[in-house]
Design an enzyme around this catalytic site. Structure first.
Site, PDB file in Angstrom:
ATOM      1  CG  HIS A  72      -2.136  -0.867   1.051  1.00 58.47           C
ATOM      2  ND1 HIS A  72      -3.290  -0.710   1.786  1.00 58.47           N
ATOM      3  CD2 HIS A  72      -2.366  -1.914   0.211  1.00 58.47           C
ATOM      4  CE1 HIS A  72      -4.180  -1.608   1.410  1.00 58.47           C
ATOM      5  NE2 HIS A  72      -3.649  -2.354   0.458  1.00 58.47           N
ATOM      6  CE1 TYR A 201      -5.263   3.995   8.704  1.00 55.98           C
ATOM      7  CE2 TYR A 201      -5.932   3.506  10.954  1.00 55.98           C
ATOM      8  CZ  TYR A 201      -5.103   3.286   9.875  1.00 55.98           C
ATOM      9  OH  TYR A 201      -4.107   2.344   9.967  1.00 55.98           O
ATOM     10  N   PRO A 293      -4.120   0.406  18.765  1.00 60.69           N
ATOM     11  CG  PRO A 293      -6.043  -0.761  18.254  1.00 60.69           C
ATOM     12  CD  PRO A 293      -5.326  -0.099  19.386  1.00 60.69           C
ATOM     13  CE  LYS A 297       3.676   3.740  13.244  1.00 60.80           C
ATOM     14  NZ  LYS A 297       4.105   3.374  11.880  1.00 60.80           N
ATOM     15  CE1 TYR A 385      -0.187   3.092   7.353  1.00 55.42           C
ATOM     16  CE2 TYR A 385      -1.384   4.067   9.185  1.00 55.42           C
ATOM     17  CZ  TYR A 385      -1.260   3.082   8.228  1.00 55.42           C
ATOM     18  OH  TYR A 385      -2.214   2.089   8.141  1.00 55.42           O
TER      19      TYR A 385
END
Ligand code: APR
Ligand code: PHB
Length: 390
Positions: A72, A201, A293, A297, A385
Site C-alpha cells: 500500500h 480511518y 492499534p 505500530k 505511518y
C-alpha cells in the site's frame, strides 16, 4: 541443559529474535506457555513497516508475504464521510507499507522452526526466571509432568503484556507509564472483498471506524464502542449498518456484507516500561510496551526491538563486548516513545472521547482539515505511518 539465550514467548518478537540469532550462530531456546494452535489462532492487526518486511526477507521467511502481501502506497482519512488520501509514497520519497496479517506472519515464523527441531517448545508451563541480576541466570519450566532447567547467559522477555518476565522484576527495577482509553474497538473479520483498495480511518460524530483487509477476498473492519460494550448487542447486521454510516455515503455502497468469521472487542491502552533491561533480562515487544492499534505500530515496534536486541547479542558473542547490550534499552525506547506519541495522537484526532465537548470536536475537525490542506502536515503523518528509522 544450557543454551546462550532463553527466549520467553513465541509471539512475533520471540520467534523473530530466535531466527535472527540462529542465522549468526547464536543458540537460543524459545519457551511458549500455550499450544501452537492457540498461538496461531489469534487474530491481530496486519500493517507491516519496512523494518518488519526487511527482517522477514533477511531471515528468508518472506515467501508468504511475497505471495499474499498487499503493498500500500497510501491510506485514506475521512471526516464525517468526507474522505481524502495520504499519498505516503509521494510524501516519503517512495516508501510504502505491506498489508499482511500478523497471524500469517506468526505462522510463517513458526513454520521456519521445522528446520530447527527442539529449539521452540510449546506448552512450557510455570516458566520461572532465576538469578536474573546475578552471574548464572537460568529458567525452569514444567512439561510432561517434569521440571526442566535451562542455564543460559541471557534471557529475552518476549512474553507480552501479561507475561512472567516483567512481572518477575523487583519494584525498584523500573517505572511504568500508562494511559487507558475510555473506549474499545469492535472488530469483524469477514470473507468479503474490501470496500476500498486502501485503508480508511474515519472520524465520525458517532465514533471512529476503520476499513482494512487481509486479502482481496477477506476484509477486516473496526468500529469504536464503549469499553464495557456487550458483544451480544452487536449482531452482524447492526455492525454493517454502523460501518456504512461511519464510513460515509461515498464508501457505503461499496461495502459488501457477509457473515463474520471472527468478531471481538479489544480495549485500547498506551503503556511503556522503562528500562527495558534488568541484569541479564532484556524485554522486547508487548512485554515492555503497548500502543493503541490506531497507528498499527504494535507488531512493528516488537520487530524493531528484536532487530536492536539481536544485533547487540550477536556483537556480544562475536566481539565479546557488551556495549550494544548496554545501549539496547535507551535505543529501543527512543523509537518506542515516538511510536507511542504517534499512536496516541492518531487516536486523539480520530475517536470520540466521552468527555469531549463541542469545542473539542471542532479542534479535531480543524486538525483534520489542516492535514487535508497541508502537504507538510501530510508528510509528518506519512513519515510516522511508514515507520521512523531505527
Ligand atoms: N511463559 C511462556 N510464554 C508466555 C508466558 C509465560 N509465562 N506469558 C505469555 N507467554 C507467551 C504468550 O502466550 C504469547 O504467545 O508470550 C507470547 C507473547 O506474544 P505477543 O503477545 O504476541 O507479544 P509480542 O511477540 O511482543 O508481539 C507483539 O503482538 O499483541 C500484538 O499488537 C501486538 O502486534 C503486537 C505484537
Ligand atoms: C488491521 O488490519 O487489523 C489494522 C490495520 C490498521 C490499523 C489497525 C488494525 O491501524
Amino acid at each position: 541443559m544450557r543454551t546462550q539465550v532463553v527466549i520467553i514467548g513465541a509471539g512475533p518478537a520471540g520467534l523473530m529474535l530466535s531466527h535472527l540469532l540462529h542465522r549468526q550462530g547464536v543458540a537460543s531456546l524459545v519457551l511458549e506457555r500455550r499450544s501452537v494452535e492457540y498461538v496461531l489462532g489469534r487474530i491481530r492487526a496486519g500493517v507491516l513497516e519496512q523494518v518488519t518486511t526487511d527482517l522477514l526477507r533477511e531471515i528468508g521467511v518472506d515467501a508468504g508475504m511475497a505471495r499474499d502481501g498487499l503493498k500500500h502506497e497510501g491510506f485514506c482519512l475521512a471526516l464525517d464521510g468526507d474522505m481524502f488520501r495520504i499519498d505516503m509514497h509521494d510524501l516519503t520519497g517512495g516508501k510504502s507499507v505491506m498489508v499482511y496479517g500478523q497471524t500469517q506472519v506468526t505462522k510463517d515464523l513458526v513454520e521456519a522452526f521445522a528446520a530447527r527441531p527442539g529449539e521452540l517448545i510449546f506448552g512450557a508451563e510455570n516458566v520461572t526466571l532465576h538469578d536474573i541480576a546475578g552471574h548464572a541466570p537460568s529458567v525452569t519450566y514444567e512439561k510432561d509432568g517434569r521440571i526442566h532447567q535451562v542455564m543460559c547467559d541471557y534471557i529475552a522477555g518476549c512474553d507480552g503484556y501479561h507475561g512472567v518476565c516483567r512481572a518477575s522484576l523487583p519494584a525498584h527495577a523500573g517505572r511504568a507509564f500508562e494511559r487507558a482509553y475510555p473506549f474499545g474497538w469492535l472488530g469483524i473479520l469477514a470473507d468479503v472483498p474490501p470496500c476500498h483498495e486502501e485503508l480508511i480511518y474515519s472520524n465520525h460524530e458517532r465514533g471512529f471506524a476503520l476499513a482494512s483487509m487481509r486479502s482481496p477476498t477477506r476484509s477486516r473492519y473496526y468500529v469504536q464502542v464503549p469499553s464495557d460494550e456487550d458483544l451480544a448487542e452487536w449482531p452482524d447486521s447492526r455492525l454493517w449498518d454502523e460501518l456504512a454510516t461511519r464510513l460515509g455515503p461515498e464508501v457505503a455502497p461499496c461495502i459488501q456484507t457477509g457473515p463474520s468469521i471472527e468478531k471481538s472487542i479489544a480495549g485500547l491502552k498506551s503503556f511503556v516500561f522503562e528500562p527495558m533491561r534488568y541484569g541479564k533480562l532484556f524485554l522486547a515487544g508487548d512485554a515492555a510496551h503497548i500502543v493503541p492499534p490506531t497507528g498499527a505500530k504494535g507488531l512493528n515496534l516488537a520487530m524493531s526491538d528484536v532487530k536492536l536486541l539481536s544485533r547487540a547479542l550477536i556483537a556480544r558473542y562475536a566481539e565479546g563486548t557488551e556495549t550494544e547490550l548496554e545501549q539496547y534499552s535507551a535505543r529501543a525506547l527512543a523509537r518506542v516513545w515516538k511510536a507511542e506519541r504517534f499512536s496516541w495522537w492518531f487516536t486523539s484526532i480520530t475517536h470520540r472521547f466521552p468527555t469531549m465537548d463541542a469545542f473539542d470536536r471542532k479542534m479535531q475537525m480543524a486538525e483534520l482539515a489542516y492535514i487535508r490542506g497541508s502537504r507538510a502536515a501530510q508528510a509528518v503523518m506519512a513519515e510516522n505511518y511508514v515507520g521512523l528509522p531505527i
